[in-house]
Scaffold this active site. Structure first.
Site, PDB file in Angstrom:
ATOM      1  NE  ARG A 141      -8.900  -2.790 -23.698  1.00 35.00           N
ATOM      2  CZ  ARG A 141      -8.010  -1.869 -23.350  1.00 35.00           C
ATOM      3  NH1 ARG A 141      -6.965  -2.207 -22.653  1.00 35.00           N
ATOM      4  NH2 ARG A 141      -8.168  -0.612 -23.706  1.00 35.00           N
ATOM      5  NE  ARG A 158       1.110   0.654 -20.870  1.00 33.02           N
ATOM      6  CZ  ARG A 158       0.187  -0.107 -21.424  1.00 33.02           C
ATOM      7  NH1 ARG A 158      -0.022  -1.317 -20.967  1.00 33.02           N
ATOM      8  NH2 ARG A 158      -0.539   0.333 -22.423  1.00 33.02           N
ATOM      9  CE  LYS A 168      -3.003   5.910 -20.327  1.00 31.20           C
ATOM     10  NZ  LYS A 168      -3.613   4.861 -21.167  1.00 31.20           N
ATOM     11  CG  ASN A 169      -6.490   7.059 -22.248  1.00 30.36           C
ATOM     12  OD1 ASN A 169      -5.374   6.587 -22.485  1.00 30.36           O
ATOM     13  ND2 ASN A 169      -7.344   6.491 -21.418  1.00 30.36           N
ATOM     14  CB  CYS A 173      -4.748  -6.524 -22.318  1.00 31.11           C
ATOM     15  SG  CYS A 173      -6.142  -5.508 -21.883  1.00 31.11           S
ATOM     16  CG  ASP A 184      -9.648   4.198 -17.716  1.00 31.68           C
ATOM     17  OD1 ASP A 184      -9.676   2.960 -17.808  1.00 31.68           O
ATOM     18  OD2 ASP A 184      -9.448   4.953 -18.685  1.00 31.68           O
TER      19      ASP A 184
HETATM   20  N1  EPU Z   1     -15.156  -3.284 -27.787  1.00 28.50           N
HETATM   21  C1  EPU Z   1     -15.555  -4.252 -28.676  1.00 28.50           C
HETATM   22  N2  EPU Z   1     -15.148  -4.133 -29.984  1.00 28.50           N
HETATM   23  C2  EPU Z   1     -14.386  -3.110 -30.421  1.00 28.50           C
HETATM   24  C3  EPU Z   1     -13.975  -2.121 -29.496  1.00 28.50           C
HETATM   25  C4  EPU Z   1     -14.382  -2.236 -28.173  1.00 28.50           C
HETATM   26  O1  EPU Z   1     -16.256  -5.203 -28.323  1.00 28.50           O
HETATM   27  O2  EPU Z   1     -14.045  -3.070 -31.614  1.00 28.50           O
HETATM   28  C5  EPU Z   1     -15.566  -3.383 -26.367  1.00 28.50           C
HETATM   29  C6  EPU Z   1     -14.377  -3.557 -25.411  1.00 28.50           C
HETATM   30  O3  EPU Z   1     -13.956  -4.892 -25.332  1.00 28.50           O
HETATM   31  C7  EPU Z   1     -14.946  -3.021 -24.118  1.00 28.50           C
HETATM   32  C8  EPU Z   1     -15.850  -1.893 -24.595  1.00 28.50           C
HETATM   33  O4  EPU Z   1     -16.139  -2.161 -25.970  1.00 28.50           O
HETATM   34  O5  EPU Z   1     -15.708  -4.010 -23.475  1.00 28.50           O
HETATM   35  C9  EPU Z   1     -15.291  -0.498 -24.460  1.00 28.50           C
HETATM   36  O6  EPU Z   1     -13.969  -0.472 -24.964  1.00 28.50           O
HETATM   37  P1  EPU Z   1     -13.334   0.798 -25.685  1.00 28.50           P
HETATM   38  O7  EPU Z   1     -13.105   0.473 -27.115  1.00 28.50           O
HETATM   39  O8  EPU Z   1     -14.125   2.005 -25.379  1.00 28.50           O
HETATM   40  O9  EPU Z   1     -11.926   0.892 -24.964  1.00 28.50           O
HETATM   41  P2  EPU Z   1     -10.603   1.408 -25.647  1.00 28.50           P
HETATM   42  O10 EPU Z   1     -10.942   2.453 -26.631  1.00 28.50           O
HETATM   43  O11 EPU Z   1      -9.757   0.268 -26.073  1.00 28.50           O
HETATM   44  C10 EPU Z   1     -10.156   3.416 -24.015  1.00 28.50           C
HETATM   45  C11 EPU Z   1      -9.074   3.833 -23.067  1.00 28.50           C
HETATM   46  C12 EPU Z   1      -9.070   2.906 -21.874  1.00 28.50           C
HETATM   47  C13 EPU Z   1     -10.431   2.974 -21.190  1.00 28.50           C
HETATM   48  C14 EPU Z   1     -11.534   2.639 -22.199  1.00 28.50           C
HETATM   49  C15 EPU Z   1     -12.934   2.791 -21.641  1.00 28.50           C
HETATM   50  C16 EPU Z   1      -7.452   4.804 -24.579  1.00 28.50           C
HETATM   51  C17 EPU Z   1      -6.118   4.740 -25.214  1.00 28.50           C
HETATM   52  N3  EPU Z   1      -7.794   3.791 -23.773  1.00 28.50           N
HETATM   53  O12 EPU Z   1      -9.855   2.080 -24.411  1.00 28.50           O
HETATM   54  O13 EPU Z   1      -8.071   3.394 -20.982  1.00 28.50           O
HETATM   55  O14 EPU Z   1     -10.496   2.067 -20.127  1.00 28.50           O
HETATM   56  O15 EPU Z   1     -11.420   3.486 -23.372  1.00 28.50           O
HETATM   57  O16 EPU Z   1     -13.145   4.078 -21.200  1.00 28.50           O
HETATM   58  O17 EPU Z   1      -8.177   5.772 -24.761  1.00 28.50           O
HETATM   59  C18 EPU Z   1      -6.431   3.249 -19.274  1.00 28.50           C
HETATM   60  O18 EPU Z   1      -6.120   4.432 -19.528  1.00 28.50           O
HETATM   61  O19 EPU Z   1      -6.026   2.658 -18.241  1.00 28.50           O
HETATM   62  C19 EPU Z   1      -7.326   2.534 -20.187  1.00 28.50           C
HETATM   63  C20 EPU Z   1      -7.425   1.208 -20.207  1.00 28.50           C
END
Ligand code: EPU
Length: 417
Positions: A122, A397, A22-23, A117, A305
């Site tokens: 996030r 999802r 998915k990701n 969320c 995850d």
């Molecule tokens: N963060 C910030 N600022 C930003 C972006 C991130 O502070 O601009 C922080 C977040 O709050 C968090 C950390 O950095 O504490 C890591 O977040 P990341 O941005 O890596 O998460 P994401 O890209 O929003 C993806 C996956 C998530 C998975 C995370 C971590 C996708 C679509 N989603 O989210 O997947 O948990 O990376 O590996 O790729 C799931 O599939 O259940 C899921 C939540």
């Protein structure tokens, strides 16, 4: 709203095929906005987040056609709208992945701010900061991020924190920028590498994907491609835990064990017997599971995850396990539901202390997010009696036909409409 009813106590036996990630599929669909040519994606998981992305891309003017056998054809010949509306972003925060591609292709994007969320605040400040460094003017107003630029310019960007979708957004944006972009402290997740491979096939000049330093030399335009999405490592990990927790024997096929090293090592430490081969894994759950500590980290560390699923497992292990969540500040919502089923868990800030082995008993439980739901399914598979899991839409999802896959290996599970 659908519910799942699970009667626990059956060891799972047989073979499960893993769907596409998915990701990876979500950013790959967003990447199709970077070209006026057709993009074909294979091994797309048919899960609800993918249908939400279809709606979003159609609103932006792309044609998105699903075919049997997990193939999706996308064609963004013209971009007709620049906006990812609140309604879609609130149901799926990965909608922010259109920000980079829209801005790079058309010089304009308006995306609703996702907000917090169930697992944490996030923010997307790092996505925005990176685009500003590349010359975009970004305004945040009325709950929307609005970015404009003539043409993005290459820049040196150091992420304050490792972010998966942040890295993907800026990598996609940089493919059409003028000059070279260097991303430092970039995410190394397999999904980032998968998207980089797809973009390279489309004509992008990318080096270093899968390492903390990536460089992207912008080109004038990208072309169409056909790309096969990598297997979902989190789905595979979830089924490994299902094998371990039920003391069953499961063969996981069409997976990539190389993407699951930390999870496999942790399960072995807990006493599970796992063999790995090319594209497959086999797990035999042992009679006595042992406690093991887990600390979530960016790839190649133990994936956040998989944290909720590991907590369900540790309730069945002898001894005390400390589970530390280092990525998200609020990702223990499943703990209280597991406790309602009889688990002994104490939360202390970012740590969950799980003492096992405890007898779990079926109850009516509610899931707060996708992986929390998966942990409740796993707990239910070993609980005495019947468990009713509410809000199954979270599972839908990200897990394709989870109840059918579990039924096929002997689980007593049914969906109640
Ligand atoms: N963060 C910030 N600022 C930003 C972006 C991130 O502070 O601009 C922080 C977040 O709050 C968090 C950390 O950095 O504490 C890591 O977040 P990341 O941005 O890596 O998460 P994401 O890209 O929003 C993806 C996956 C998530 C998975 C995370 C971590 C996708 C679509 N989603 O989210 O997947 O948990 O990376 O590996 O790729 C799931 O599939 O259940 C899921 C939540």
């Amino acid at each position: 709203m659908d519910k799942l009813r699970i009667k626990g106590g059956k060891p799972l036996e047989g073979r499960i095929r893993i769907s596409g990630a998915k990701n990876s599929a979500l950013p790959a669909m967003a990447a199709s906005l970077l070209t006026a040519e057709q993009v074909t994606l294979e091994n797309i998981p048919f899960v609800n987040d993918i249908y939400t992305t279809r709606r979003l891309l159609r609103e932006l003017g792309a044609s998105v056609e699903f075919e049997d056998d997990h193939v999706v054809r996308l064609h963004a010949q013209k971009i007709l709208s620049h906006e990812a509306p609140y309604d879609l972003v609130k149901t799926m925060r990965a909608s922010v992945l259109v920000l980079g591609p829209l801005l790079a292709r058309t010089g304009r994007a308006r995306v609703s701010l996702p907000g917090g969320c169930a697992i944490g605040a996030r923010p997307i400040n790092l996505h925005i900061k990176g685009l500003e460094k590349m010359g975009a003017t970004v305004r945040t107003e009325h709950g929307y991020v609005e970015a404009t630029v003539d043409r993005l310019a290459g820049a040196e960007i150091v992420f304050d924190k490792i972010t998966v979708t942040g890295t993907e957004n800026l990598m996609m944006a940089a493919t059409l920028a003028e000059g070279e972009t260097v991303l430092q402290n970039a995410a190394c997740e397999p999904e980032v590498v998968d998207i980089a491979e797809m973009l390279k096939d489309m004509g992008a000049k990318i080096q270093g994907a899968g390492t903390p330093t990536m460089s992207i030399r912008g080109v004038a335009e990208l072309k169409g491609t056909t790309h096969r999405i990598i297997p979902d490592r989190i789905e595979a990990g979830t089924f490994l835990v299902a094998g371990a927790i039920t003391k069953g024997e499961l063969e996981i096929i069409d997976s990539n064990p190389g993407h699951l090293t930390s999870v496999v090592e942790k399960l072995r430490e807990a006493g599970a017997n796992i063999e790995t081969g090319v594209g497959r894994m086999k797990i035999r759950g042992e009679a006595n599971l042992k406690a093991a500590d887990v600390v979530t980290k960016e790839y190649p560390g133990f994936a956040t995850d998989m944290q909720a699923q590991s907590m369900a497992l540790m309730t069945q292990a002898e001894g005390t396990s400390v589970i530390t969540e280092d990525i998200f500040e609020n990702r223990f919502m499943h703990a209280s539901e597991l406790m309602r089923m009889g688990a002994n868990i104490r939360i202390d800030g970012s740590r969950a202390i799980v003492t096992g082995k405890t007898r779990l008993s079926g109850a009516t439980v509610i899931a707060s997010d996708l992986r929390a739901s998966a942990s409740l399914v796993l707990a239910a598979l070993v609980a005495e009696g019947s468990t009713l899991i509410d809000r199954v839409y979270h599972l839908d999802r990200g897990y394709e036909k989870i109840e059918e896959k579990l039924q096929s290996v002997g689980a007593d599970i049914e969906r109640i409409k």
